[in-house]
Design an enzyme around this catalytic site. Structure first.
Site, PDB file in Angstrom:
ATOM      1  CB  SER A   1      11.169 -82.997  12.267  1.00  0.00           C
ATOM      2  OG  SER A   1      10.940 -83.665  13.495  1.00  0.00           O
ATOM      3  CB  VAL A   2      12.540 -82.843   6.625  1.00  0.00           C
ATOM      4  CG1 VAL A   2      12.246 -82.334   5.212  1.00  0.00           C
ATOM      5  CG2 VAL A   2      13.838 -82.231   7.126  1.00  0.00           C
TER       6      VAL A   2
END
Length: 583
Positions: free
Chosen positions: A308-309
């Site tokens: 998700s970064v």
């Protein structure tokens, strides 16, 4: 008849005279050539028969951090050699060298008895031992002082600094990357000998002094590196993780302040495998493979699914392209269907109705899948190129790996969906950090680096290193929106464990599976930067296979929070322009 015989005799005599004359002239010409035109050559050749040459190592340039702390230094050591023709008491030489150098007598004797110009017995001998051997006054034994690399902090930044080999040449890390500046130029000792190879005492020795290598100043900050390593070791022990990496850099110019990869190894003993490594039955090649793995720098050489970064990059591309606004609303029922595949949200019951900002705060997969599909494969791929994601960063360390991404023609709807939330492709930590830096620093693609300058032995700056910067990666409007959204992630969203009292921090969490999937192994990570409105420092923590709780927001975010709590006041004091938030 007699007259003919006399004529023949005269011709024969004359011919012999001509031959003798020609031979004499040839010898005279050759003598003139040798004495006049080739005198220098033969003079040098004659001298070489009566000279013995020994090399003197140059002092290798040191490596120093930004504040001038020495990270790689030199220690005086000795090289012990023997000259066969000059040895008068071989038994004594063998006995002394074997004892002082802790070598087998057979090994020493074989070299003492070997007929050669000079035979090296052992290098990198402690100076005290070399002095003891020299004090014995043994004919034919030479003890020459040179240098051995020494690392005052043992394992600190081992995969960054690297180390040197037996001849003081760089092998890995900065030591090999900046070899041409650090190595210096060796000198020479010339000794005059007689025809038997025995030194002529009254002639003594002549020396061509070595030229020291230049010192290398790097952007690393010793205090930040040490504290980051302590945090990495603590979380690795607490979570029984396989490894922990922490990267700290200045997003505005690419200077790397710290790069941690634990477990590190001892730079002063780099060929010893970690304690507990089972080497029984392993071939030399297999042992070398284990060493290569130990020396490998995961921050630049290993790729992983960022999870998700990467939504940071999806958001930047979507905002820049205008396919989404911060006020757009979405509905998350807990999943999204893409063709025949159900892609779940981490919140099984769903997030319900939410804005794009809230979806970023909640790290909602269905929303980012929707946004990714709006972008489309061609536009998305164009932003990969615009954000330099498909290129290596050019970091000044050897062994950088490239991004592993689908080809454009292979990106279907499902691939596009999974890419949008950071799966189905791989990237290095340094590449991800550099790209995110360009999206929050005002749109400038910077080159991550350590090297700042080199300085010679007299203190003169010999090189100031410059690195490429490309402007206009993303608009200022998108930069401001992205900073705001990521600050909200930390203030009120899933990255709240990265919040630091008194400072404005932006960030993004991630939890990704390792490949192959289904093994129950995860990577927890968090990217944070401060101040959120004008970033001066960016940090990433990546924890591989933590046991128990493995979510990035719960495992990795607290690491960056503790790091920032410690280093933000320090950076403020060091005038890094990291101001506290208004109270």
């Amino acid at each position: 008849m007699e007259e003919k015989h006399k004529t023949f005799h005269r011709k024969k005599t004359f011919t012999a005279f001509l031959i003798c004359l020609a031979a004499f002239l040839g010898l005279a010409g050759r003598l003139v050539y040798l004495m006049v035109y080739s005198s220098a050559y033969y003079s040098d050749a004659a001298d070489s028969l009566h000279q013995r040459e020994r090399s003197i190592k140059a002092k290798r340039g040191r490596i120093l951090d930004a504040a001038g702390n020495v990270l790689a230094d030199n220690r005086t050591v000795c090289t012990v050699s023997v000259i066969h023709n000059q040895i008068t008491d071989p038994d004594a030489v063998v006995e002394v060298l074997a004892r002082e150098l802790e070598l087998e007598e057979d090994y020493v004797r074989a070299r003492v008895e070997k007929y050669s110009a000079i035979e090296r017995i052992k290098s990198n001998v402690d100076k005290e031992t070399g002095d003891a051997i020299r004090a014995c006054g043994l004919s034919g034994v030479k003890v020459d002082e040179d240098y051995k690399r020494y690392y005052p902090f043992d394992s600190l930044a081992s995969r960054v600094l690297g180390f040197t080999g037996a001849d003081n040449q760089g092998i890995v890390g900065l030591e090999v990357k900046y070899e041409e500046y650090l190595e210096g130029e060796p000198g020479t000792i010339l000794t005059v000998t007689d025809a038997r190879g025995i030194e002529v005492d009254e002639e003594g020795e002549s020396r061509l002094e070595p030229v020291d290598g230049d010192d290398l100043y790097i952007s690393m900050d010793l205090n930040i590196q040490q504290y980051a390593e302590q945090l990495a070791e603590q979380v690795m022990a607490a979570k029984e993780a396989e490894s922990v990496s922490i990267l700290v850099m200045k997003p505005d110019n690419g200077e790397i302040l710290a790069m941690v990869n634990v477990p590190e190894f001892n730079l002063n003993d780099p060929f010893t495998l970690p304690e507990g490594t089972d080497t029984a039955g392993l071939s030399e090649e297999e042992k070398q493979d284990l060493l290569n793995q130990m020396w490998r720098n995961p921050c630049i050489s290993d790729t992983y699914e960022p999870g998700s970064v990467f939504k940071t990059i999806t958001a930047a591309a979507a905002l820049e392209e205008g396919v989404v606004t911060m006020e757009d609303t979405f509905n998350c029922p807990g999943y999204v269907m893409v063709e025949d595949r159900r892609i779940r949200c981490h919140k099984i019951t769903g997030h319900g109705t939410q804005t794009f900002v809230e979806a970023t705060m909640n790290s909602c997969n269905p929303v980012f899948v929707t946004v990714g599909l709006r972008l489309g494969a061609e536009n998305y791929y164009r932003y990969f190129e615009q954000f330099n994601l498909l290129e290596k960063t050019g970091v000044d360390l050897p062994g950088e790996a490239g991004t592993i991404m689908h080809k454009l023609e292979d990106i279907g709807a499902v691939e596009l969906a999974t890419i949008s939330f950071g799966q189905s492709f791989q990237v290095t930590p340094i590449r991800l950090a550099a790209t995110i830096s360009s999206l929050i620093n005002g749109g400038n693609a910077v080159t991550p680096h350590f090297g700042v300058k080199t300085v010679d032995a007299q203190g003169n700056v010999t090189n100031r290193f410059e690195y490429p910067v490309r402007e206009g990666v993303v608009s200022e409007d998108t930069v401001e929106k992205l900073r705001y959204m990521l600050e909200q992630v930390v203030e009120n969203g899933g990255g709240h464990n990265g919040y630091v009292e008194g400072y404005r921090v932006g960030g993004k969490t991630a939890t990704s599976q390792t490949l192959p999937r289904g093994t129950g192994r995860y990577i927890a990570s968090f990217m944070g930067f401060a101040p959120a409105d004008n970033p001066k420092v960016l940090a990433m923590a990546i924890i591989t296979n933590p046991q128990g709780t493995y979510y990035g927001g719960q495992v990795a975010a607290p690491v960056v929070r503790q790091l920032f709590e410690n280093i933000l006041p320090y950076l403020e004091d060091m005038d890094y322009n990291v101001q506290r938030a208004e109270q």
